[in-house]
Design an enzyme around this catalytic site. Structure first.
Site, mmCIF file in Angstrom:
data_model
loop_
_atom_site.group_PDB
_atom_site.id
_atom_site.type_symbol
_atom_site.label_atom_id
_atom_site.label_comp_id
_atom_site.label_asym_id
_atom_site.label_seq_id
_atom_site.Cartn_x
_atom_site.Cartn_y
_atom_site.Cartn_z
ATOM 1 N N GLY A 10 0.818 -1.220 0.000
ATOM 2 C CA GLY A 10 0.000 0.000 0.000
ATOM 3 C C GLY A 10 0.846 1.262 0.000
ATOM 4 O O GLY A 10 0.473 2.266 0.607
ATOM 5 N N ARG A 13 0.781 5.707 -1.886
ATOM 6 C CA ARG A 13 0.379 7.017 -1.338
ATOM 7 C C ARG A 13 0.345 6.944 0.187
ATOM 8 O O ARG A 13 0.576 5.875 0.777
ATOM 9 C CB ARG A 13 -0.975 7.443 -1.894
ATOM 10 C CG ARG A 13 -2.108 6.579 -1.403
ATOM 11 C CD ARG A 13 -3.458 7.060 -1.892
ATOM 12 N NE ARG A 13 -4.521 6.402 -1.148
ATOM 13 C CZ ARG A 13 -5.783 6.440 -1.477
ATOM 14 N NH1 ARG A 13 -6.172 7.090 -2.545
ATOM 15 N NH2 ARG A 13 -6.684 5.821 -0.739
ATOM 16 N N ASP A 61 -2.506 -7.198 -5.109
ATOM 17 C CA ASP A 61 -3.612 -7.032 -4.172
ATOM 18 C C ASP A 61 -3.313 -7.941 -2.983
ATOM 19 O O ASP A 61 -3.260 -9.168 -3.126
ATOM 20 C CB ASP A 61 -4.917 -7.449 -4.875
ATOM 21 C CG ASP A 61 -6.131 -7.365 -3.961
ATOM 22 O OD1 ASP A 61 -5.964 -7.311 -2.724
ATOM 23 O OD2 ASP A 61 -7.256 -7.368 -4.494
ATOM 24 N N VAL A 62 -3.105 -7.348 -1.806
ATOM 25 C CA VAL A 62 -2.668 -8.158 -0.660
ATOM 26 C C VAL A 62 -3.728 -9.160 -0.198
ATOM 27 O O VAL A 62 -3.402 -10.090 0.545
ATOM 28 C CB VAL A 62 -2.239 -7.286 0.549
ATOM 29 C CG1 VAL A 62 -1.044 -6.419 0.206
ATOM 30 C CG2 VAL A 62 -3.402 -6.458 1.091
ATOM 31 N N SER A 140 -4.192 0.394 14.232
ATOM 32 C CA SER A 140 -4.812 1.710 14.404
ATOM 33 C C SER A 140 -5.231 1.838 15.854
ATOM 34 O O SER A 140 -5.524 0.822 16.511
ATOM 35 C CB SER A 140 -6.046 1.817 13.504
ATOM 36 O OG SER A 140 -6.836 2.927 13.895
ATOM 37 N N TYR A 153 -13.670 -2.342 10.695
ATOM 38 C CA TYR A 153 -12.277 -1.861 10.647
ATOM 39 C C TYR A 153 -11.571 -2.166 11.980
ATOM 40 O O TYR A 153 -10.445 -2.657 12.003
ATOM 41 C CB TYR A 153 -12.293 -0.356 10.370
ATOM 42 C CG TYR A 153 -10.944 0.312 10.267
ATOM 43 C CD1 TYR A 153 -10.153 0.155 9.133
ATOM 44 C CD2 TYR A 153 -10.471 1.123 11.298
ATOM 45 C CE1 TYR A 153 -8.918 0.781 9.042
ATOM 46 C CE2 TYR A 153 -9.245 1.757 11.211
ATOM 47 C CZ TYR A 153 -8.469 1.591 10.078
ATOM 48 O OH TYR A 153 -7.250 2.211 9.987
ATOM 49 N N ALA A 155 -12.310 -4.464 14.177
ATOM 50 C CA ALA A 155 -12.095 -5.908 14.333
ATOM 51 C C ALA A 155 -10.868 -6.354 13.539
ATOM 52 O O ALA A 155 -10.031 -7.128 14.026
ATOM 53 C CB ALA A 155 -13.330 -6.673 13.858
ATOM 54 N N LYS A 157 -8.289 -4.506 12.661
ATOM 55 C CA LYS A 157 -7.053 -3.926 13.207
ATOM 56 C C LYS A 157 -6.705 -4.516 14.577
ATOM 57 O O LYS A 157 -5.522 -4.614 14.936
ATOM 58 C CB LYS A 157 -7.185 -2.403 13.288
ATOM 59 C CG LYS A 157 -7.237 -1.723 11.915
ATOM 60 C CD LYS A 157 -5.967 -1.976 11.114
ATOM 61 C CE LYS A 157 -5.878 -1.143 9.855
ATOM 62 N NZ LYS A 157 -4.622 -1.366 9.114
ATOM 63 N N ILE A 186 -4.091 10.637 11.265
ATOM 64 C CA ILE A 186 -2.993 11.056 10.393
ATOM 65 C C ILE A 186 -3.586 11.669 9.121
ATOM 66 O O ILE A 186 -4.548 11.114 8.554
ATOM 67 C CB ILE A 186 -2.093 9.843 10.018
ATOM 68 C CG1 ILE A 186 -1.671 9.052 11.271
ATOM 69 C CG2 ILE A 186 -0.877 10.311 9.208
ATOM 70 C CD1 ILE A 186 -0.849 9.798 12.290
HETATM 71 P P1 NAP Z 1 -4.486 5.451 2.215
HETATM 72 O O1 NAP Z 1 -4.047 6.854 1.975
HETATM 73 O O2 NAP Z 1 -5.889 5.068 1.876
HETATM 74 O O3 NAP Z 1 -3.446 4.448 1.536
HETATM 75 C C1 NAP Z 1 -3.643 3.049 1.602
HETATM 76 C C2 NAP Z 1 -2.980 2.440 0.400
HETATM 77 O O4 NAP Z 1 -3.247 1.021 0.435
HETATM 78 C C3 NAP Z 1 -3.544 2.986 -0.914
HETATM 79 O O5 NAP Z 1 -2.517 3.233 -1.824
HETATM 80 C C4 NAP Z 1 -4.447 1.855 -1.364
HETATM 81 O O6 NAP Z 1 -4.614 1.777 -2.764
HETATM 82 C C5 NAP Z 1 -3.682 0.646 -0.860
HETATM 83 N N1 NAP Z 1 -4.519 -0.545 -0.853
HETATM 84 C C6 NAP Z 1 -5.849 -0.637 -0.557
HETATM 85 N N2 NAP Z 1 -6.255 -1.905 -0.689
HETATM 86 C C7 NAP Z 1 -5.182 -2.631 -1.076
HETATM 87 C C8 NAP Z 1 -4.992 -3.999 -1.403
HETATM 88 N N3 NAP Z 1 -6.004 -4.880 -1.346
HETATM 89 N N4 NAP Z 1 -3.748 -4.413 -1.784
HETATM 90 C C9 NAP Z 1 -2.731 -3.537 -1.855
HETATM 91 N N5 NAP Z 1 -2.848 -2.219 -1.582
HETATM 92 C C10 NAP Z 1 -4.063 -1.773 -1.186
HETATM 93 O O7 NAP Z 1 -4.342 5.058 3.771
HETATM 94 P P2 NAP Z 1 -3.313 5.622 4.877
HETATM 95 O O8 NAP Z 1 -4.027 6.654 5.651
HETATM 96 O O9 NAP Z 1 -1.994 5.906 4.276
HETATM 97 O O10 NAP Z 1 -3.226 4.320 5.817
HETATM 98 C C11 NAP Z 1 -2.162 3.388 5.738
HETATM 99 C C12 NAP Z 1 -2.361 2.353 6.834
HETATM 100 O O11 NAP Z 1 -2.406 3.027 8.111
HETATM 101 C C13 NAP Z 1 -3.669 1.587 6.708
HETATM 102 O O12 NAP Z 1 -3.468 0.251 7.116
HETATM 103 C C14 NAP Z 1 -4.581 2.297 7.684
HETATM 104 O O13 NAP Z 1 -5.606 1.470 8.151
HETATM 105 C C15 NAP Z 1 -3.598 2.687 8.779
HETATM 106 N N6 NAP Z 1 -4.055 3.836 9.577
HETATM 107 C C16 NAP Z 1 -4.228 5.073 9.024
HETATM 108 C C17 NAP Z 1 -4.669 6.112 9.828
HETATM 109 C C18 NAP Z 1 -4.894 7.512 9.326
HETATM 110 O O14 NAP Z 1 -5.320 8.366 10.113
HETATM 111 N N7 NAP Z 1 -4.617 7.834 8.079
HETATM 112 C C19 NAP Z 1 -4.936 5.886 11.191
HETATM 113 C C20 NAP Z 1 -4.736 4.624 11.708
HETATM 114 C C21 NAP Z 1 -4.304 3.605 10.896
HETATM 115 P P3 NAP Z 1 -5.750 2.684 -3.492
HETATM 116 O O15 NAP Z 1 -5.271 4.083 -3.369
HETATM 117 O O16 NAP Z 1 -5.757 2.202 -4.898
HETATM 118 O O17 NAP Z 1 -7.018 2.420 -2.757
#
Ligand code: NAP
Length: 244
Positions: A10, A13, A61-62, A140, A153, A155, A157, A186
């Site tokens: 992932g 971005r 795709d993971v 998370s 979500y 469950a 995490k 974030i």
């Molecule tokens: P994000 O901006 O949505 O980035 C997630 C990335 O994962 C995207 O590039 C997405 O691709 C990719 N992805 C989605 N499904 C996938 C799959 N099946 N196989 C491979 N790649 C996949 O999210 P983020 O905010 O950076 O979050 C990153 C991680 O931190 C996640 O696990 C999230 O749950 C965790 N997290 C984030 C926050 C926050 O506040 N942002 C807080 C707590 C935890 P697409 O762009 O094509 O969908």
């Protein structure tokens, strides 16, 4: 460090991108992986190369066992080792419990939890041979404390935490550590759609008074991937500005 390989899922971005850039700056050869068709993969690879690092883009795709197998076969063929796996790919599809469809539930578990398992199962084969490895899983604060509208979500995490602690115990004797990074709020694409009211409520719970940055999460991942973290195993490190 220059021969060492880090795989970041992932990472086209958001937090994953920041982690990929940071680990490349730390001297790892980085595998930038994201969903097939993601234009961000090539952009992040280019960003790393421009900064003087080494990167390989591989789409997968993971949640798909075959694609994950192919991803690690490719890494094996290109670079022959996996020192760090960052299970970052994740989705959040907020919905009230009574409205969560079977498909939404299944997809959330498939990407966030099963994806973490599938990638870890492949990476650990390399790490066992090397007698060294770091698994860093993104959970998370929602997985630790729960949140209305995010039961699926949460469950997934929370499952990541139990999975990681088990991996830490199962492989800790083989030079492999497994730890969790649990971000709070974030600023990424995942959170930018939040309403003003939701953002205001979130900020009220954060002593730091602001959202965190992807780079601040990447800094903790960088530490866990470093030699300094050799004796840190089975831990959950929140990066949440002191959120309650
Ligand atoms: P994000 O901006 O949505 O980035 C997630 C990335 O994962 C995207 O590039 C997405 O691709 C990719 N992805 C989605 N499904 C996938 C799959 N099946 N196989 C491979 N790649 C996949 O999210 P983020 O905010 O950076 O979050 C990153 C991680 O931190 C996640 O696990 C999230 O749950 C965790 N997290 C984030 C926050 C926050 O506040 N942002 C807080 C707590 C935890 P697409 O762009 O094509 O969908």
């Amino acid at each position: 460090m220059s021969d060492r390989v880090a795989v970041v899922t992932g990472s086209a971005r958001g937090i994953g991108r920041a982690v990929a850039l940071r680990l490349a700056a730390d001297g790892f050869r980085v595998v930038v992986s994201d969903l097939p068709g993601s234009e961000g993969i090539a952009l992040v690879v280019e960003d790393i190369r421009v900064a003087g690092g080494t990167a390989l883009g591989v789409a997968a795709d993971v949640s798909d066992p075959e694609e994950v197998k192919t991803l690690f076969e490719r890494v094996g063929a290109e670079w022959g080792r996996v020192d760090v796996l960052v299970n970052n790919a994740g989705i959040a599809r907020d919905n009230l419990l009574v409205r969560i469809s079977d498909a939404e539930w299944a997809q959330t578990i498939a990407v966030n939890l099963t994806g973490t398992f599938l990638c870890t199962r492949q990476a650990i084969r390399f790490m066992m041979k090397q007698k060294n490895g770091r698994i860093i899983n993104l959970s998370s604060v929602v997985g630790l404390y729960g949140n209305a509208g995010q039961s699926h979500y949460a469950a997934s995490k929370a499952g990541v935490v139990g999975f990681t602690r088990s991996v830490a115990k199962e492989y800790g004797g083989r030079g492999i550590t497994a730890n969790v990074v649990a971000p709070g709020y974030i600023a990424t694409a995942m959170t930018e759609g939040f309403s003003e009211e939701a953002q205001r409520q979130l900020l009220q719970q954060i002593p730091a008074g602001r959202a965190g940055t992807p780079e601040e999460v990447a800094a903790v991942v960088s530490f866990l991937a470093s030699a300094d973290a050799a004796y840190v195993n089975g831990q959950v490190i929140a990066v949440d500005g002191g959120m309650k």
